[in-house]
Design a protein around this motif. Structure first.
Motif, short mmCIF file in Angstrom:
data_model
loop_
_atom_site.label_atom_id
_atom_site.label_comp_id
_atom_site.label_asym_id
_atom_site.label_seq_id
_atom_site.Cartn_x
_atom_site.Cartn_y
_atom_site.Cartn_z
N GLN A 25 0.84 -1.20 0.00
CA GLN A 25 0.00 0.00 0.00
C GLN A 25 0.87 1.25 0.00
N SER A 26 2.00 1.18 0.72
CA SER A 26 2.93 2.31 0.73
C SER A 26 3.53 2.55 -0.65
N ILE A 27 3.73 1.46 -1.41
CA ILE A 27 4.22 1.60 -2.78
C ILE A 27 3.22 2.39 -3.62
N THR A 28 1.94 2.06 -3.46
CA THR A 28 0.89 2.77 -4.19
C THR A 28 0.92 4.26 -3.86
N THR A 29 1.04 4.57 -2.57
CA THR A 29 1.09 5.97 -2.14
C THR A 29 2.34 6.66 -2.68
N LEU A 30 3.46 5.96 -2.65
CA LEU A 30 4.73 6.52 -3.12
C LEU A 30 4.69 6.85 -4.61
N VAL A 31 4.11 5.94 -5.39
CA VAL A 31 4.00 6.17 -6.84
C VAL A 31 3.23 7.46 -7.11
N THR A 32 2.13 7.65 -6.38
CA THR A 32 1.31 8.85 -6.55
C THR A 32 2.07 10.10 -6.12
N ASP A 33 2.75 10.03 -4.98
CA ASP A 33 3.49 11.18 -4.47
C ASP A 33 4.67 11.58 -5.36
N LEU A 34 5.31 10.57 -5.94
CA LEU A 34 6.50 10.85 -6.75
C LEU A 34 6.15 11.49 -8.09
N ASP A 35 5.02 11.06 -8.67
CA ASP A 35 4.62 11.58 -9.99
C ASP A 35 5.78 11.41 -10.97
N VAL A 36 6.23 10.13 -11.11
CA VAL A 36 7.43 9.83 -11.89
C VAL A 36 7.23 10.17 -13.37
N GLU A 80 13.15 8.20 -10.18
CA GLU A 80 13.26 6.79 -10.54
C GLU A 80 14.13 6.05 -9.53
N LYS A 81 15.16 6.72 -9.02
CA LYS A 81 16.00 6.11 -8.00
C LYS A 81 15.17 5.74 -6.77
N VAL A 82 14.30 6.68 -6.39
CA VAL A 82 13.43 6.45 -5.23
C VAL A 82 12.50 5.27 -5.49
N LEU A 83 11.85 5.28 -6.63
CA LEU A 83 10.87 4.24 -6.95
C LEU A 83 11.51 2.87 -7.05
N LEU A 84 12.64 2.78 -7.75
CA LEU A 84 13.32 1.49 -7.90
C LEU A 84 13.81 0.97 -6.56
N ARG A 85 14.32 1.87 -5.73
CA ARG A 85 14.79 1.46 -4.40
C ARG A 85 13.63 0.93 -3.57
#
Length: 314
Positions: free
Chosen positions: A66-77, A180-185
């Protein structure tokens, strides 16, 4: 757990956005705490393979995904050449995770069916026949085909994790693509926790410590706070099987069992059913959360791709 400071400080130049660094810290701190809580204490005589541990482990995974889902939205990659490969890879991983969830849930259903036979015996122990005992034992000895293939699925996920790490190293060398570094990590960390937990489930359901995965975390990643864990059978199952075998022995010896005789077995069977149901519920939740995280990532990246495409045409 060793205090190693900020694990992401070296990823970004000092001029980097503080908000981005904060997102990284929040996710990694939460993940580290979750993993640390899953490791059994040295003085825990019962080990960690109980259904209570399983409920906690799957709930922890739900929160991570669920945190991944939130992170993807917050990052707006933003879209890059690397992300097409990441989309396919993450899609494949999501399918395999749901396959494992389905396999584990099928084994939980088998446990509940096995328990149903014992519930019948506990209600009318005097009417329980030797043929019914044989049915219970045959069910105990049978194998679940879906569980049998979990080893291959887990091995393929390890390969995916290694490929994911290669992508991470590639983007880490660049001075751009910080999101992308954040998301991949984050995705890599979620994979590590998932494989750790699912490996324990697989070993528990097959009854073999040989099926535990020993994940090798690359040196360029921060050290994960896990030690080597001892393996035990699932304690909840051990209590039921021991009581059931005692009951079987009494019937085979010609004794007429009564309600008082089966009371300990009845108690352990009811407790097991309740715990199995809780694990199954969390597993179904995890399957839904994995799908949601995948869909959010795909939607975000594809939306960016279409926007960039329109801007290029214009």
């Amino acid at each position: 757990m060793n205090n190693c400071g900020n694990p992401f400080k070296a990823l970004f130049p000092k001029k980097n956005n503080a908000h981005l660094l904060s997102l990284l810290n929040d996710f990694e701190t939460s993940l580290t705490v979750s993993i640390a809580q899953l490791v059994p204490k040295d003085n825990d005589e019962n080990g960690f393979l109980t259904f209570s541990w399983m409920v906690h482990a799957i709930h922890s995974l739900c929160e991570t995904h669920q945190s991944i889902t939130t992170l993807v939205t917050d990052l707006d990659v933003h879209v890059s050449d690397m992300e097409e490969s990441m989309i396919y890879m993450h899609g494949d991983i999501s399918v395999k995770l749901r396959q494992l969830c389905t396999a584990f849930n099928s084994e939980l259903c088998r446990l509940n069916h096995r328990n149903l036979l014992l519930k019948i015996a506990c209600r009318k122990p005097e009417a329980f026949s030797l043929s019914q005992l044989d049915g219970w034992r045959q069910h105990m000895a049978s194998k679940n085909p879906r569980i049998e293939i979990c080893g291959e699925v887990l091995s393929s996920l390890v390969e995916s994790m290694n490929h994911h790490h290669s992508l991470y190293k590639k983007v880490k060398k660049t001075k751009e693509n910080e999101k992308e570094k954040v998301l991949l990590r984050a995705l890599y960390g979620a994979q590590v926790e998932t494989l750790y937990i699912f490996s324990v489930f697989y070993a528990a359901f097959t009854g073999s410590s040989k099926n535990l995965l020993y994940l090798i975390i690359p040196k360029d990643m921060e050290e994960v706070p896990w030690g080597q864990n001892r393996f035990m059978v699932i304690k909840d199952l051990e209590a039921v099987e021991s009581g059931a075998e005692n009951f079987c022995t009494a019937v085979q010896e010609g004794l007429v069992p009564n309600l008082l005789m089966v009371e300990p077995l009845k108690k352990s069977v009811m407790e097991l059913s309740e715990r199995v149901d809780r694990v199954s519920k969390e597993m179904s939740c995890l399957s839904d959360v994995v799908s949601s995280a995948r869909d959010t990532l795909f939607k975000r990246l594809m939306t960016k791709f279409e926007d960039n495409k329109k801007n290029t045409i214009s």
